[in-house]
Design a protein around this motif. Structure first.
Motif, PDB file in Angstrom:
ATOM      1  N   ARG A 170      11.835  45.789  65.068  1.00  0.00           N
ATOM      2  CA  ARG A 170      12.944  46.041  64.293  1.00  0.00           C
ATOM      3  C   ARG A 170      14.248  45.934  65.038  1.00  0.00           C
ATOM      4  O   ARG A 170      15.138  45.467  64.673  1.00  0.00           O
ATOM      5  CB  ARG A 170      12.911  47.372  63.772  1.00  0.00           C
TER       6      ARG A 170
ATOM      7  N   ARG B 279      14.833  42.559  65.572  1.00  0.00           N
ATOM      8  CA  ARG B 279      14.934  41.864  64.345  1.00  0.00           C
ATOM      9  C   ARG B 279      13.996  40.573  64.011  1.00  0.00           C
ATOM     10  O   ARG B 279      14.286  39.552  63.517  1.00  0.00           O
ATOM     11  CB  ARG B 279      16.532  41.195  64.287  1.00  0.00           C
TER      12      ARG B 279
ATOM     13  N   PRO C 148      10.694  39.623  61.858  1.00  0.00           N
ATOM     14  CA  PRO C 148      10.036  40.141  60.901  1.00  0.00           C
ATOM     15  C   PRO C 148       8.533  40.055  60.977  1.00  0.00           C
ATOM     16  O   PRO C 148       7.912  39.142  61.611  1.00  0.00           O
ATOM     17  CB  PRO C 148      10.575  39.076  59.549  1.00  0.00           C
TER      18      PRO C 148
END
Length: 307
Positions: free
Chosen positions: A58, A61, A63
């Motif tokens: 997270r 960033r 996914p």
């Protein structure tokens, strides 16, 4: 079509080398967990690693895609073999064989990866890797030594070898879509669930409350460095150079184990270990020192033929 320069090819290998060094260091760290409940500690380890991986993904960033279709089976296979069965095979194996027997069996994984991995990737095995793999294995045998065993010990050693190979081979079909992050996250949380189930069925979860500070520190190191960090590093290299070439790097693990043992008071390695170190380095140079080939570009259009 892009061509990898020698420096770029080496950068692709560095994560795998670091990952295997961390795995090798786990041998020394795990000694403090001999008297701890096996499944409960491993379940706690992989649960903590899952939370850490999700937090890092997270923050970066990155996914993490949800598995679909057969991907669930591949990822569950990684968790069942490389995380759960492997630990069982090692623990049960050392009850019938000296630790060196299990270590030597696991060190033979480059041969399996060199033979099977390229077929899963849709290409032929590299002759250079196949020639280098036995050299790396021979060096690892010199480092670890040999030991006494019985028939059950041989069977557990063979299972440990298969599980170690499965940890890499079963990831090949899902690495392209999920990448190192996705494969690591899903394999780790699935392994945590499986181990938690085994804990409830075979152990008492309350035994975790009896662990001392040193044991919790060892479990924390295994969760952070040997699981979260090492998994990401290893799958990064497998995705970049292929399972066959990456498999040669498993020869780094016994060297790191020997070095960690010496640093923690295990004594200076003997002549056989130094000879094994030289043999492993020779095998790595033989298998990884090839001239880099053009990196494949997925779905790249073919160039028109010259008249």
């Amino acid at each position: 079509m892009k061509t990898k320069t020698p420096s770029t090819a080496f950068r692709d290998l560095v994560p795998g080398i670091a990952g295997m060094a961390l795995v090798g260091s786990s041998v020394t760290v795990s000694r403090s967990l001999v008297d701890a409940p096996l499944f409960a500690v491993q379940a706690a380890r992989y649960t903590a690693a899952t939370l850490l991986l999700l937090a890092l993904a997270r923050a970066a960033r990155v996914p993490v895609l949800r598995p679909r279709g057969r991907e669930w089976l591949w990822l569950a296979g990684i968790a069942a073999t490389g995380l759960v069965l492997f630990n069982v095979a090692v623990v049960r194996g050392v009850a019938h064989a000296e630790p060196a027997v299990i270590a030597v069996a696991v060190a033979s994984v480059p041969i399996l990866l060199g033979l099977i991995g390229p077929f899963l990737e849709g290409r032929r095995p590299s002759r250079q890797v196949l020639l280098a793999a036995p050299v790396v294995v021979a060096g690892a045998v010199l480092v670890e030594g040999t030991g006494r065993t019985d028939a059950a010990g041989v069977a557990w050693a063979a299972l440990a070898l298969g599980c170690e190979a499965g940890f890499t081979l079963l990831a090949v079909p899902v690495l392209r879509r999920h990448g190192a992050w996705g494969v690591s996250v899903h394999a780790v949380w699935m392994g945590a669930v499986m181990l938690a189930g085994l804990t409830v069925c075979t152990e008492r979860p309350s035994e975790l409350l009896r662990l001392g500070a040193a044991q919790w520190a060892a479990a924390g190191y295994l969760a952070v460095m040997v699981t979260a960090v090492a998994f990401l590093l290893w799958y990064r290299t497998v995705a970049a150079v292929g399972s066959g070439r990456a498999g040669l790097l498993t020869g780094v693990a016994p060297l790191a184990a020997a070095g960690a043992g010496a640093l923690t008071g295990g004594g200076v390695p003997g002549p056989a270990v130094w000879l094994g170190l030289a043999v492993v380095v020779t095998g790595l140079a033989l298998g990884l020192g090839s001239r880099p080939r053009p990196a494949p570009v997925p779905n790249a259009p073919r160039e028109p033929a010259s008249p």
